[in-house]
Every structure is written in structure tokens, then in C-alpha cells.
Design an enzyme around this catalytic site. Structure first.
Site, PDB file in Angstrom:
ATOM      1  N   SER A  93     -28.320 -11.968 -20.319  1.00  0.00           N
ATOM      2  CA  SER A  93     -27.953 -12.918 -19.264  1.00  0.00           C
ATOM      3  C   SER A  93     -29.148 -13.744 -18.823  1.00  0.00           C
ATOM      4  CB  SER A  93     -27.389 -12.174 -18.052  1.00  0.00           C
ATOM      5  OG  SER A  93     -26.439 -11.240 -18.447  1.00  0.00           O
TER       6      SER A  93
HETATM    7  N1  SAH Z   1     -26.356  -6.772 -19.106  1.00  0.00           N
HETATM    8  C1  SAH Z   1     -26.763  -7.286 -20.387  1.00  0.00           C
HETATM    9  C2  SAH Z   1     -25.954  -8.460 -20.872  1.00  0.00           C
HETATM   10  C3  SAH Z   1     -24.585  -8.046 -21.190  1.00  0.00           C
HETATM   11  S1  SAH Z   1     -23.685  -9.025 -22.334  1.00  0.00           S
HETATM   12  C4  SAH Z   1     -28.235  -7.601 -20.428  1.00  0.00           C
HETATM   13  O1  SAH Z   1     -28.923  -7.435 -19.408  1.00  0.00           O
HETATM   14  O2  SAH Z   1     -28.725  -7.965 -21.500  1.00  0.00           O
HETATM   15  C5  SAH Z   1     -22.181  -8.146 -22.185  1.00  0.00           C
HETATM   16  C6  SAH Z   1     -22.154  -6.813 -22.877  1.00  0.00           C
HETATM   17  O3  SAH Z   1     -20.927  -6.192 -22.534  1.00  0.00           O
HETATM   18  C7  SAH Z   1     -22.183  -6.915 -24.388  1.00  0.00           C
HETATM   19  O4  SAH Z   1     -23.277  -6.222 -24.904  1.00  0.00           O
HETATM   20  C8  SAH Z   1     -20.851  -6.283 -24.814  1.00  0.00           C
HETATM   21  O5  SAH Z   1     -20.952  -5.506 -26.005  1.00  0.00           O
HETATM   22  C9  SAH Z   1     -20.530  -5.407 -23.630  1.00  0.00           C
HETATM   23  N2  SAH Z   1     -19.106  -5.060 -23.484  1.00  0.00           N
HETATM   24  C10 SAH Z   1     -18.028  -5.864 -23.622  1.00  0.00           C
HETATM   25  N3  SAH Z   1     -16.906  -5.142 -23.396  1.00  0.00           N
HETATM   26  C11 SAH Z   1     -17.292  -3.872 -23.102  1.00  0.00           C
HETATM   27  C12 SAH Z   1     -16.596  -2.665 -22.782  1.00  0.00           C
HETATM   28  N4  SAH Z   1     -15.253  -2.592 -22.718  1.00  0.00           N
HETATM   29  N5  SAH Z   1     -17.318  -1.554 -22.558  1.00  0.00           N
HETATM   30  C13 SAH Z   1     -18.670  -1.575 -22.623  1.00  0.00           C
HETATM   31  N6  SAH Z   1     -19.382  -2.672 -22.929  1.00  0.00           N
HETATM   32  C14 SAH Z   1     -18.699  -3.819 -23.152  1.00  0.00           C
END
Ligand code: SAH
Length: 213
Positions: free
Chosen positions: A61
């Protein structure tokens, strides 16, 4: 580029100009080197206020969004926090410097492995990362003082609402995956939930089940 004094100054300036005012949040944003969470081509852009691609087609992000979400979460030193969407691990590392304990889950095993390596290198011993579908929360560790979801859901997932303590706060982007979403703050009270709409955001969608890698 390295996270030297000059880069830090510009980085913090960008956060302040986007509305990050909490001094504790600014201080942890200064301590966590975003460059540690990005590999390859985009490493040079680690200190710019923009989202960047990471493995498995996901994104790290934008720093101001990480800081604003952290600020909205009002994390205290005794809090047990759940993050859904580990991604690069950057948001979890920021939370780990403010909270007692952080649990973070991602549906991609590969991302969880890479993030765990960075947590070990940073000696952040109060984070535990799991591969799991975070829409179900982490029933074994519930309830949580704070929950942060870093992928967009159509609605705040029911199991996460159920795993929030009374007095607890959850921050979650809500909306259709490819449209603009709203960042929502949910506060749980004795007799229900309060919802505040904070700002428009754009996140990758919360997807059901585990990823292939
Ligand atoms: N917080 C992260 C950015 C997240 S991007 C950072 O600091 O870099 C969103 C993430 O959510 C992705 O890695 C994706 O794989 C995850 N995601 C999407 N759906 C999900 C689910 N149902 N359970 C767990 N993770 C999930």
C-alpha cells in the site's frame, strides 16, 4: 536509494501533507524502512508515496494510506491486533511497533514466507504470520482489540465483526473491487456497531480461499 535522513524528511513531509498528525504513528513510519519490503525493479521507489507491485500480483500500500489507517485504528501498547492481508508485511511491521501482539494472515503462502523473513531480520518477535483465508478471521486467537483489513470487501466480513472485542475498532475498505472504495471504521459497543466513513481508497479485492502459491 536508502532510507537516509534526506529520504526520511521527504517521506514524513508527504505523510503530514496527507493528514497524518499522530506523532506516535509518524515516529514508527520513520523507524520502519519500506525498502526492506520491496524486491527488484521498484526498490528505488520505496520512499515515494505510491502503491507498488509485489509478488503474486498484489501491492504494497501507499505509505500515507498505511499511516492514515494506522492512525484511524488508534492502536495502544496493550492491544492484540489482527491484520487481514499481510502482502509485503509493511503494515504489520508498523503495527508491531505500536501494539503488544500482531497476527497477520494472507491467502498467499509465498507472501507470508517472504514477510516472515523480513520480520525475523527486523527482530519483530511480536508478529505471527499465517497462511489463511482472513475473511474468517482467526477464531483461535480471537477476540481482538483491533482489526485492520487491507483488501476490499463488499461488506465488513461477519466473522471479523464477531471477533472484535467490545470497545474494539476495525478499519476496513468497503466496496466493489474495481470501483472506488470507502475506508470504514467500525467501533463495537455493548449493544452494536458504529460505522464511520473515513475517506475514498483503492485496494485489491478480498478473495475467497487460498492462493495457488
Ligand atoms: N498490507 C499489505 C498490503 C496488502 S495487499 C502491505 O502492507 O504490504 C492485499 C493483500 O490481501 C494481498 O496480499 C492479498 O493476497 C491478501 N488477501 C486478499 N484476500 C484475502 C483473504 N481472503 N485472506 C487473506 N488475505 C487476503
Amino acid at each position: 536509494m536508502s532510507f537516509d535522513a534526506e529520504a526520511k524528511m521527504q517521506f514524513l513531509f508527504a505523510l503530514r501533507s496527507k493528514g497524518v498528525t499522530d506523532s506516535k504513528v509518524l515516529s514508527v513510519m520513520e523507524r520502519v524502512d519500506r525498502g526492506d519490503f520491496i524486491q527488484g525493479y521498484f526498490t528505488d521507489r520505496a520512499y515515494e508515496d505510491m502503491p507498488l507491485p509485489i509478488a503474486c500480483g498484489q501491492t504494497i500500500s501507499q505509505p500515507s494510506v498505511v499511516a492514515l489507517m494506522t492512525q484511524a485504528l488508534q492502536v495502544g501498547p496493550r492491544d492484540k491486533v489482527l491484520e487481514v492481508g499481510t502482502g509485503s508485511g509493511y503494515q504489520a511491521a508498523v503495527l508491531a511497533l505500536l501494539a503488544r501482539r500482531v497476527y497477520t494472515v494472507d491467502r498467499h503462502r509465498r507472501l507470508v514466507k517472504a514477510a516472515t523473513k523480513v520480520f525475523d531480520k527486523m527482530e519483530l518477535t511480536n508478529i505471527t504470520a499465517f497462511t489463511a483465508d482472513g475473511s474468517f478471521g482467526l477464531p483461535d486467537q480471537a477476540p481482538f482489540d483491533r482489526i485492520i483489513v487491507t483488501a476490499a470487501a463488499e461488506d465488513p466480513p461477519g466473522p471479523l465483526l464477531a471477533q472484535l472485542k467490545i470497545g474494539g475498532i476495525m478499519v476496513v475498505p468497503v466496496g466493489q473491487s474495481d470501483a472506488v472504495q470507502s475506508l470504514i471504521r467500525v467501533t463495537r459497543h455493548e449493544d452494536g456497531f458504529d460505522y464511520d466513513e473515513l475517506r475514498p481508497v483503492r485496494f485489491v479485492p478480498l478473495v475467497e480461499g487460498l492462493g495457488k502459491d
